[in-house]
Enzyme design. Sequence first.
Site, PDB file in Angstrom:
ATOM      1  N   GLY A   8       0.896  -0.967   0.201  1.00 39.81           N
ATOM      2  CA  GLY A   8      -0.283  -0.261  -0.300  1.00 39.81           C
ATOM      3  C   GLY A   8       0.941   1.273  -0.118  1.00 39.81           C
ATOM      4  N   ASN A   9       0.490   2.633   0.142  1.00 40.41           N
ATOM      5  CA  ASN A   9       0.660   3.650  -0.303  1.00 40.41           C
ATOM      6  C   ASN A   9       1.948   3.671   0.300  1.00 40.41           C
ATOM      7  OD1 ASN A   9       0.068   4.674  -2.621  1.00 40.41           O
ATOM      8  ND2 ASN A   9      -2.121   4.905  -2.023  1.00 40.41           N
ATOM      9  N   ASN A  11       1.709   1.005   3.910  1.00 42.04           N
ATOM     10  CA  ASN A  11       2.687  -0.240   4.509  1.00 42.04           C
ATOM     11  C   ASN A  11       2.580  -0.772   3.542  1.00 42.04           C
ATOM     12  OD1 ASN A  11       3.266   1.035   7.041  1.00 42.04           O
ATOM     13  ND2 ASN A  11       1.123   0.928   7.746  1.00 42.04           N
ATOM     14  N   VAL A  13       2.418  -4.535   3.497  1.00 43.31           N
ATOM     15  CA  VAL A  13       1.544  -6.256   4.674  1.00 43.31           C
ATOM     16  C   VAL A  13       2.352  -7.071   3.618  1.00 43.31           C
ATOM     17  CG1 VAL A  13      -0.148  -7.735   5.797  1.00 43.31           C
ATOM     18  CG2 VAL A  13       0.219  -5.040   5.783  1.00 43.31           C
ATOM     19  N   ALA A 109      -5.786  -2.407  -7.411  1.00 41.24           N
ATOM     20  CA  ALA A 109      -4.716  -3.258  -7.275  1.00 41.24           C
ATOM     21  C   ALA A 109      -5.981  -3.855  -6.024  1.00 41.24           C
ATOM     22  CB  ALA A 109      -4.273  -4.397  -7.456  1.00 41.24           C
ATOM     23  N   ASP A 110      -5.502  -3.389  -5.092  1.00 45.13           N
ATOM     24  CA  ASP A 110      -5.912  -3.491  -3.371  1.00 45.13           C
ATOM     25  C   ASP A 110      -7.722  -3.389  -3.821  1.00 45.13           C
ATOM     26  OD1 ASP A 110      -6.285  -0.573  -3.581  1.00 45.13           O
ATOM     27  OD2 ASP A 110      -5.733  -0.225  -1.850  1.00 45.13           O
TER      28      ASP A 110
END
Length: 261
Positions: A8-9, A11, A13, A109-110
């Site tokens: 992500g922008n 973090n 994971v 995508a998320d």
Amino acid sequence: MLLAIDAGNTNVVFAVLEHRRIVARWRIATDPRRTADEYAVWLSQLLQLEGLSREAISGVIVATVVPRALHNLQVLATKYFKTEALIAGRAPVEWGIALDVDEPQSLGADRAVNTIAAHALHGGDLIVIDFGTATTFDVSDYRGAYKGGIIAPGLNLSLDALVTAAAKLPRVAIEAPKNGSSVIGTNTVDQMQIGIFWGYIALVEGLVARLKQEVGRPTKVIATGGLAALLQDHTAVFDTVEPDLTIQGLAMLWERAHIAG
């Protein structure tokens, strides 16, 4: 076992899964300059702490909204896990859902992965709210088709903007105000916490009400992202909270690709 990576922008994971069950999960600050070697040193130590080995990882799948981070994650997979990473949204793990929006190629995508996972887990018309750097509201119909949504500034981003723009305002913790449900603050810190916390809940509740009205059918609300747990006890707007929705969606895409293959 599967290594699922959600970049992500804020973090990245990393989660190790066995038959969709999350065995271990870690996060690290997103930095597109971080090399595959740096990831490997960090990740190898964490795997050892969990009693896992790199050799136990037989597959890697990545979803990213940070294109510059992708190359090093691919190198991590090939160099240290001896496998080619599957990239969510690219063959052989295309979305497999209709994207009924003007620019489907621009969908993060998320958000696509969350839609797929939420539909598989809950079905029906859905609103998925992901509390990340931005807070996104994603609407899908009972067929699983993605219909569009909303992008709002995230909670931390809103607080950062307020503190940066107003010289005399201090940085405060994002938490439920200590004076309960009262929205009349008697000092600067209380007033800021009320504005950020209850103001954000009002934003979420108001937007969900408008979305439900526009959908026009019974619609379930699924919340995910790190701050969902902070808000869930203070609003009735969520039907359920799925903290690992993106990781679950990546595992589903991995399984689909290997069943099809």
